[in-house]
Design a protein around this motif. Structure first.
Motif, PDB file in Angstrom:
ATOM      1  N   LEU A 342       1.044  -0.866   0.216  1.00  0.00           N
ATOM      2  CA  LEU A 342       0.000   0.418   0.118  1.00  0.00           C
ATOM      3  C   LEU A 342       1.297   1.593  -0.280  1.00  0.00           C
ATOM      4  O   LEU A 342       0.201   2.275  -0.606  1.00  0.00           O
ATOM      5  N   THR A 343       2.405   0.888   1.008  1.00  0.00           N
ATOM      6  CA  THR A 343       3.142   1.980   0.416  1.00  0.00           C
ATOM      7  C   THR A 343       3.779   2.695  -0.739  1.00  0.00           C
ATOM      8  O   THR A 343       3.319   3.692  -0.662  1.00  0.00           O
ATOM      9  N   GLN A 369      -7.889  -5.089   9.017  1.00  0.00           N
ATOM     10  CA  GLN A 369      -6.971  -4.019   8.197  1.00  0.00           C
ATOM     11  C   GLN A 369      -6.559  -3.025   9.588  1.00  0.00           C
ATOM     12  O   GLN A 369      -7.463  -3.217  10.566  1.00  0.00           O
ATOM     13  N   GLU A 370      -5.924  -2.725   9.238  1.00  0.00           N
ATOM     14  CA  GLU A 370      -5.503  -2.285  10.990  1.00  0.00           C
ATOM     15  C   GLU A 370      -4.834  -0.410  10.492  1.00  0.00           C
ATOM     16  O   GLU A 370      -5.068   0.112   9.300  1.00  0.00           O
ATOM     17  N   LEU A 371      -4.409   0.112  11.466  1.00  0.00           N
ATOM     18  CA  LEU A 371      -4.461   0.977  11.602  1.00  0.00           C
ATOM     19  C   LEU A 371      -3.692   1.606  10.937  1.00  0.00           C
ATOM     20  O   LEU A 371      -3.540   2.455   9.498  1.00  0.00           O
ATOM     21  N   GLU A 372      -2.185   0.754  10.266  1.00  0.00           N
ATOM     22  CA  GLU A 372      -1.624   1.761   9.575  1.00  0.00           C
ATOM     23  C   GLU A 372      -2.139   1.345   7.601  1.00  0.00           C
ATOM     24  O   GLU A 372      -1.529   1.846   7.176  1.00  0.00           O
ATOM     25  N   HIS A 373      -3.369   0.159   7.579  1.00  0.00           N
ATOM     26  CA  HIS A 373      -3.042  -0.067   6.350  1.00  0.00           C
ATOM     27  C   HIS A 373      -4.343   1.256   6.157  1.00  0.00           C
ATOM     28  O   HIS A 373      -4.412   1.903   5.021  1.00  0.00           O
ATOM     29  N   TYR A 374      -4.858   1.693   7.337  1.00  0.00           N
ATOM     30  CA  TYR A 374      -5.849   2.527   6.477  1.00  0.00           C
ATOM     31  C   TYR A 374      -5.172   4.358   6.489  1.00  0.00           C
ATOM     32  O   TYR A 374      -5.835   4.747   5.173  1.00  0.00           O
ATOM     33  N   ALA A 375      -3.660   4.042   7.544  1.00  0.00           N
ATOM     34  CA  ALA A 375      -3.437   5.621   7.131  1.00  0.00           C
ATOM     35  C   ALA A 375      -2.884   5.397   5.467  1.00  0.00           C
ATOM     36  O   ALA A 375      -2.535   6.545   5.009  1.00  0.00           O
ATOM     37  N   ALA A 376      -2.260   3.916   5.655  1.00  0.00           N
ATOM     38  CA  ALA A 376      -1.845   4.238   4.072  1.00  0.00           C
ATOM     39  C   ALA A 376      -2.652   5.028   2.811  1.00  0.00           C
ATOM     40  O   ALA A 376      -2.497   5.659   2.005  1.00  0.00           O
ATOM     41  N   LEU A 381      -4.718   8.664  -1.522  1.00  0.00           N
ATOM     42  CA  LEU A 381      -6.167   9.745  -1.409  1.00  0.00           C
ATOM     43  C   LEU A 381      -5.554  11.533  -1.575  1.00  0.00           C
ATOM     44  O   LEU A 381      -5.605  11.931  -2.397  1.00  0.00           O
ATOM     45  N   GLY A 382      -4.697  11.082  -0.549  1.00  0.00           N
ATOM     46  CA  GLY A 382      -3.880  12.765  -0.226  1.00  0.00           C
ATOM     47  C   GLY A 382      -3.604  12.905  -1.305  1.00  0.00           C
ATOM     48  O   GLY A 382      -3.106  13.749  -1.597  1.00  0.00           O
TER      49      GLY A 382
END
Length: 606
Positions: A342-343, A369-376, A381-382
DNA sequence: CTAGGGTTAG
């Protein structure tokens, strides 16, 4: 020192029902005689068996040696029958002694059956058998893994009372236990009291430093260990190499690599994976790839290391195709592998692919999905400019978004110059994390670039009231096994005159070729001329200049920066790479930029 | 009969 995620995610329910009762905290400070008052009790079960002489593992085959590696335990200690059969044998034994208990306890502990291991310790107590150093060395790692420093300390108290606290096995377990509980000072104290230290006790502390982010100390201790003529084994290398990766100290990493090869550990999968990671984090993705390509066996960790490496170096497509190749070869991606892919997508803007991977986690691989996946994904998107979509995505996350998730969106807002949304996001950040320095600095920058000096002043006041100070931007470069650091605007380096002379000359050439200073990122309310001067003193530029002056023509320049590279420096270094015909690699806090012939590997997408 | 290890990451 913060406790890492890994520590926090461990369940603790397993410890319920086990009690090592003893006094509290500070037995460290007491003379040994007083330690006696710390008792050690086991909660007994009602059933018990007679003591027996013999060993349930007597029938076990001898360990065979394994290609020169030391890690024989996992691979070659194959039980002839499952732990269940061992238990049945144990249960029918007419008489059991400490050794037979220790054996079954170790068996359970090594099979990850911690509740059973602890149950046996309790049962042991019912038979008047006292846990000894063997028993406790098997049990202590359970409390390391579950980060229960209270239980660990109780055992520590007990071993002091029994006078076996200087046992090497116990000592190493204690060092590890305290380190995993983020109490590295206690690890140091246990270690310093061990008069007999072997490679494992040394390495327990080395690994402890690494686990607690104290990389320089880890390297220092590793060196001390070598000086003390204790030969590092395979495990020691896989413990220290990550320290070089984190510090981006290529020269030390290379030395360790040489040591590894001479020691014959080159084909150890743990070490090779660590080396792949180290080379890529130190900016040398080619070396990382070379090691990876020569590996005979690949597991999900080695794949993840190389995928992440390519992702950090902006080779998103290569990373994605490696991820596909991994799956094709039947290696199942784990959660970390998904973070890596994802990164990768995020760094090159592969929005559709990322969604596919994100959704496949639950649907195909049964991974949460954990925080890191959401963050990625939010980051992706950003970066892709889908700011509103990112905002909605974060707002609807199943996990509580942290300040850092919002922070990635804030920096996207800054890149895509959306001040309105940025203000909204910044408020979100300040509600979860009112002292988030990065957010203050970014907002100040955005206000500055919009000429909104009043708002900026207000924000600065708010910062000052909280006693927050801007972390200085700094860059560093390795030169002849020495690290030279530069702080933005700092002129104290002895070569500063030469650096300025060089930058001035290059600047003239740059302007001829069309460079225009982008002063929009300058925080201060000063005139244009002064702003250009400030850019001139940016730390990454100083470090690059210093590198070019002090190396042969054509040498690759590698610079590391503690925060994101500045927009203007990014443009400027592109010009510098072209004019000086140098490959310049800058690592900032999230990725690598490879500048070559006037272009950057990130394709200006960052 | 016992102890230490590699990949996320702001």
């Amino acid at each position: 020192m913060e406790v890492s995620n890994q520590m926090l995610h461990r369940p603790v329910s397993i410890l319920q029902g086990v009690s090592f009762v003893c006094g509290n905290a500070s037995f460290w400070e007491m003379p040994r005689s007083q330690c006696v008052s710390f008792c050690f009790e086991i909660v007994y079960d009602d059933d018990g068996f007679e003591i027996c002489v013999g060993n349930v593992f007597d029938e076990m085959p001898q360990r065979t040696s394994n290609s020169g590696d030391e890690d024989v335990k996992a691979e070659t200690c194959i039980m002839p029958f499952g732990i269940d059969s061992v238990r049945r044998v144990f249960e029918v034994m007419p008489r059991k002694d400490v050794v037979s208990y220790n054996t079954i306890i170790a068996g359970y502990a090594q099979s990850g059956m911690y509740e059973d291991a602890l149950r046996m310790v309790r049962e042991m107590g019912t038979t008047d058998l006292k846990p000894d150093s063997f028993t406790l060395s098997s049990v202590l790692p359970i409390f390391s893994e579950y980060v229960d420093v209270i239980k660990g300390k109780e055992i520590h108290g007990y071993v002091i009372r029994k006078g076996i606290d200087s046992d090497v096995y116990i000592g190493s377990s204690l060092v590890d236990m305290y380190a995993k509980s983020a109490r590295i000072e206690d690890s140091e104290r246990v270690f310093s009291r061990l008069y007999c230290r072997d490679g494992i006790s040394w390495n327990s502390l080395v690994a402890g430093y690494v686990q607690n982010g104290r990389y320089n100390e880890a390297l220092r201790l590793f060196r001390q260990m070598v000086t003390a003529k204790v030969k590092p084994g395979a495990v020691a290398f896989s413990s220290v190499i990550p320290a070089c990766a984190h510090l981006a100290t290529l020269h030390l990493g290379k030395q360790l690599h040489g040591y590894v090869l001479r020691g014959g550990f080159g084909s150890n999968i743990f070490i090779a994976s660590a080396l792949v990671d180290m080379y890529s984090k130190c900016g040398n993705i080619k070396a990382a790839r070379k090691i990876f390509d020569r590996m005979n066996v690949l597991d999900e960790v080695s794949w993840t290391a190389i995928i992440m490496g390519h992702a950090l170096h902006g080779h998103g497509h290569e990373a994605v195709s490696l991820f596909e190749e991994m799956k094709r070869q039947g290696v199942k991606p784990n959660q970390v592998a998904f973070v890596a892919v994802l990164t990768a997508c995020s760094h090159v803007g592969l929005v559709d692919e990322a969604w596919g991977y994100f959704n496949s986690m639950t649907k195909v691989y049964g991974l949460n999905q954990e925080l890191e996946h959401y963050a990625a994904v939010a980051d992706l998107l950003g970066r892709a400019g889908k700011l509103e979509e990112a905002y909605n995505f974060i707002s609807k996350m199943c996990v509580e978004p942290t300040g850092s998730v919002w922070s990635t969106l804030l920096s996207s807002c800054s890149v895509h110059k959306n001040l309105e949304l940025a203000e909204k996001v910044a408020e979100k950040i300040f509600t979860v994390d009112s002292e988030n320095m990065g957010a203050y600095v970014l907002m100040c920058n955005m206000y500055a670039s919009n000429g909104r000096w009043k708002e900026m002043a207000k924000l600065r006041l708010r910062m000052r009231k909280k006693g927050l100070r801007k972390k200085p931007a700094c860059s560093w470069i390795e030169m002849k096994n020495k690290t030279h650091g530069f702080v933005s605007g700092d002129r104290s380096h002895p070569s500063m005159d030469k650096i300025n002379e060089f930058l001035k000359a290059v600047m003239e050439q740059m302007e001829k070729e069309g460079y225009v200073a982008d002063t929009s990122g300058v925080l201060h309310d000063v005139d244009e001329e002064h702003k250009r001067e400030l850019l001139f003193g940016h730390s990454e530029r100083l470090a690059v200049a210093f590198g070019i002056i002090n190396t042969e023509p054509g040498t690759t320049i590698r610079v590391t920066k503690n925060i994101r590279i500045c927009t203007d420096c990014h443009v400027a270094i592109k010009f510098i790479s072209k004019i000086t015909e140098r490959e310049i690699i800058v690592r900032d806090n999230s990725r690598f930029h490879h500048f070559n012939r006037g272009n950057c590997s990130c394709g200006d997408y960052w």
